[in-house]
Design an enzyme around this catalytic site. Structure first.
Site, mmCIF file in Angstrom:
data_model
loop_
_atom_site.group_PDB
_atom_site.id
_atom_site.type_symbol
_atom_site.label_atom_id
_atom_site.label_comp_id
_atom_site.label_asym_id
_atom_site.label_seq_id
_atom_site.Cartn_x
_atom_site.Cartn_y
_atom_site.Cartn_z
ATOM 1 N N GLU A 195 0.842 -1.207 0.000
ATOM 2 C CA GLU A 195 0.000 0.000 0.000
ATOM 3 C C GLU A 195 0.876 1.256 0.000
ATOM 4 O OE1 GLU A 195 -3.221 -0.162 2.901
ATOM 5 O OE2 GLU A 195 -4.186 -1.775 1.778
ATOM 6 N N GLU A 318 -5.049 -8.616 -0.690
ATOM 7 C CA GLU A 318 -5.843 -8.351 0.517
ATOM 8 C C GLU A 318 -7.282 -8.164 0.080
ATOM 9 O OE1 GLU A 318 -4.579 -5.302 3.313
ATOM 10 O OE2 GLU A 318 -2.478 -5.840 2.968
HETATM 11 O O1 AHR Z 1 -5.385 -6.137 6.656
HETATM 12 C C1 AHR Z 1 -5.263 -5.013 7.463
HETATM 13 C C2 AHR Z 1 -4.559 -3.850 6.772
HETATM 14 O O2 AHR Z 1 -5.336 -3.406 5.707
HETATM 15 C C3 AHR Z 1 -3.230 -4.152 6.149
HETATM 16 O O3 AHR Z 1 -2.179 -4.094 7.049
HETATM 17 C C4 AHR Z 1 -3.094 -3.051 5.140
HETATM 18 O O4 AHR Z 1 -2.297 -3.406 4.046
HETATM 19 C C5 AHR Z 1 -4.519 -2.744 4.764
HETATM 20 O O5 AHR Z 1 -4.791 -1.392 4.788
#
Ligand code: AHR
Length: 515
Positions: A195, A318
């Site tokens: 991110e 994710e």
């Molecule tokens: O999964 C939780 C968080 O969500 C992770 O650390 C991040 O990459 C995302 O914003």
């Protein structure tokens, strides 16, 4: 009062026009096999966040909770049954603050840091590189290691990869040996930051692309040991990151990542509750999660333009539901309950990932234990399996299966407040065992559906599998009732050449088709 109910219902139905829904038709074509659904689409994510690792997975070798070299036996055993193909570690946002040297050597000498992203708690680095790979080997899974671009250096990142993979006599390889590991570790995937548009450094895609190329230049391994290298991409509605990275950071890149979370309300400040929610939030959750279909499609269109040879994968590393944290818990721990709604969300996402199997070659649900849409929830020495766990287990036949075309006709949409989502979602594949498997999801919380199954190229005699459903929209497992939501066996036989399946409301079904 109870005995009167059917009568009242019968009277009120008699007064209403009879609503007959056409039978939904699901057609599978076994004569036109598609791409392979990479097993890594069923990957998991374990971050140093809340009790996701410490307590949920790692209790340490001296714990009273039965463990193997510190990893709890109950959780590892349950995860092994899921045939987890891949685990991403150590983050997430945590990855861009993680310095790998903090997590090697004698555990009692490792530095204690503050986990600034997640709850400001002490991070004693008990789980480091060697412990993580021990878990990987216990699970029989593959490793996706996420490197620190945000606060690390190219040298630190390069040295970590050398430490893990080198088979030479270099000082770093010798240090690994001194720390107990003779053979190199197998790093299947390596991510360069996370991110970068947010917690990973608040960068613009062009700036990250430069840094990515810079860092990637120094990532070296012995021949045959190079992991798939991942560029950290965009999220939500965004295609810009995919566009810039597939043009500017494509050399040697195996995949561009992408994050998409399902929030019932779509609003981060008030996401919606995990339990006790109204039907409007069941509907909006389904609607929000299905948006990923368009997001993937748009990003793949960009990749098809910039990478027509399809070298670059689109890795949704994710995804999952994200609710308001459970009241009374540490807001930085992202703990939430997991209900039948989560299982339906998981299955809808699987069906979408299968549609894009050519590019979506890997995904990681967030996260594996105790965090967000978890497979497993623990409380001290107790453990429970969530509805999401069951959905993953039911879909195991789809790992490395060959996708088959599916058409859903005469679907009756699920409508609410002038908006509509599909009532039935379907996917099909020929699994490695040679059988054809079909998965059906009914998104409607109260309406069952009749599905007529047609399979071209196969004389269908019967279907056998499992169904996961529940009475209430927020039905979930608790430590008192750990089996409240679990799959039940299901089978149906063809009659007069037709096979009809009754799909309960809010259900996930997976079955094998038998001749
Ligand atoms: O999964 C939780 C968080 O969500 C992770 O650390 C991040 O990459 C995302 O914003």
């Amino acid at each position: 009062m109870k005995a009167l109910k059917p009568l009242i219902l019968a009277c009120s139905l008699a007064a209403l026009p009879v609503l007959t829904f056409a039978q939904v038709s699901v057609s599978v074509d076994t004569t036109k096999p598609g791409p392979v659904i990479n097993k890594n689409v069923y990957g998991q994510f374990a971050e140093h966040l809340g009790t996701g690792i410490y307590e949920g997975l790692w209790v340490g070798p001296d714990s009273r909770i039965p463990n193997t070299r510190g990893w709890r036996n109950d959780v590892v055993g349950a995860l092994k049954e899921l045939k987890v193909p891949l685990v991403r570690w150590p983050g997430g946002c945590f990855a861009d603050e993680y310095h790998w040297r903090d997590g090697i050597g004698a555990r009692n000498k490792r530095p204690v840091k503050v986990n600034t992203h997640w709850g400001g708690v002490a991070e004693d680095n008990a789980v480091g590189t060697h412990e993580f790979f021990d878990l990987v080997e216990l699970l029989g899974t593959e490793a996706y290691v996420n490197g620190n671009l945000g606060s690390g250096t190219p040298q630190e990142m390069a040295e970590w990869l050398e430490y893990m993979t080198s088979d030479t006599k270099s000082s770093l390889a010798e240090l690994r040996r001194k720390n107990g590991r003779k053979e190199p570790y197998k790093v299947a995937y390596f991510g360069i930051g996370n991110e970068a548009w947010g917690c990973g450094g608040n960068m613009k895609p062009e700036y990250y692309a430069h840094l990515y190329n810079h860092y990637a230049t120094f990532l070296k391994t012995p021949p045959g040991a190079r992991p798939k290298i991942i560029a950290s991409g965009g999220n939500d509605n965004d295609t810009k990151w995919t566009d810039v990275l597939s043009r500017e950071a494509a050399r040697g890149t195996d995949g561009i990542s992408y994050h998409y979370y399902t929030l019932p309300t779509g609003v981060w400040e008030k996401k919606g509750a995990a339990t006790g929610f109204p039907e409007s939030e069941w509907f909006s959750t389904i609607q929000q999660t299905l948006r990923i279909d368009q997001q993937i499609k748009q990003n793949i269109a960009v990749l098809d333009k910039n990478d027509p040879q399809k070298k670059i994968g689109f890795y949704v590393d994710e995804w999952g539901t994200w609710y308001d944290v459970e009241p009374g818990t540490n807001p930085g721990f992202l703990f939430q309950r997991n209900t039948i709604r989560d299982a339906v969300v998981a299955a809808l996402n699987f069906n979408i990932f299968h549609e894009y199997a050519e590019r979506v070659r890997m995904t990681n649900i967030a996260q594996m234990v105790n965090v967000l849409q978890a497979m497993i929830i623990t409380d001290k020495d107790k453990m429970l399996l969530t509805p999401t766990y069951h959905a993953y287990k039911m879909y195991i036949p789809f790992q490395d299966a060959t996708k088959l075309p599916v058409a859903v006709d005469n679907d009756v949409a699920y409508s609410s407040n002038g908006k509509a989502v599909p009532g039935i979602s379907a996917t099909a594949a020929r699994a490695k065992d040679g059988k054809v498997y079909v998965a059906l999801v009914n998104t409607h919380p109260t309406r069952a559906s009749d599905v007529a199954l047609n399979v071209a190229g196969l004389n269908v005699g019967s279907v056998t599998g499992q169904v996961l459903t529940a009475e209430k929209m927020d039905a979930h497992n608790t430590f008192e009732q750990p089996q409240a939501v679990k799959p039940a066996p299901f089978s149906a036989k063809a009659a007069d050449g037709k096979l009809t399946i009754k799909v309960p409301a809010k259900a996930v079904m997976v079955f094998a088709v038998e001749a």
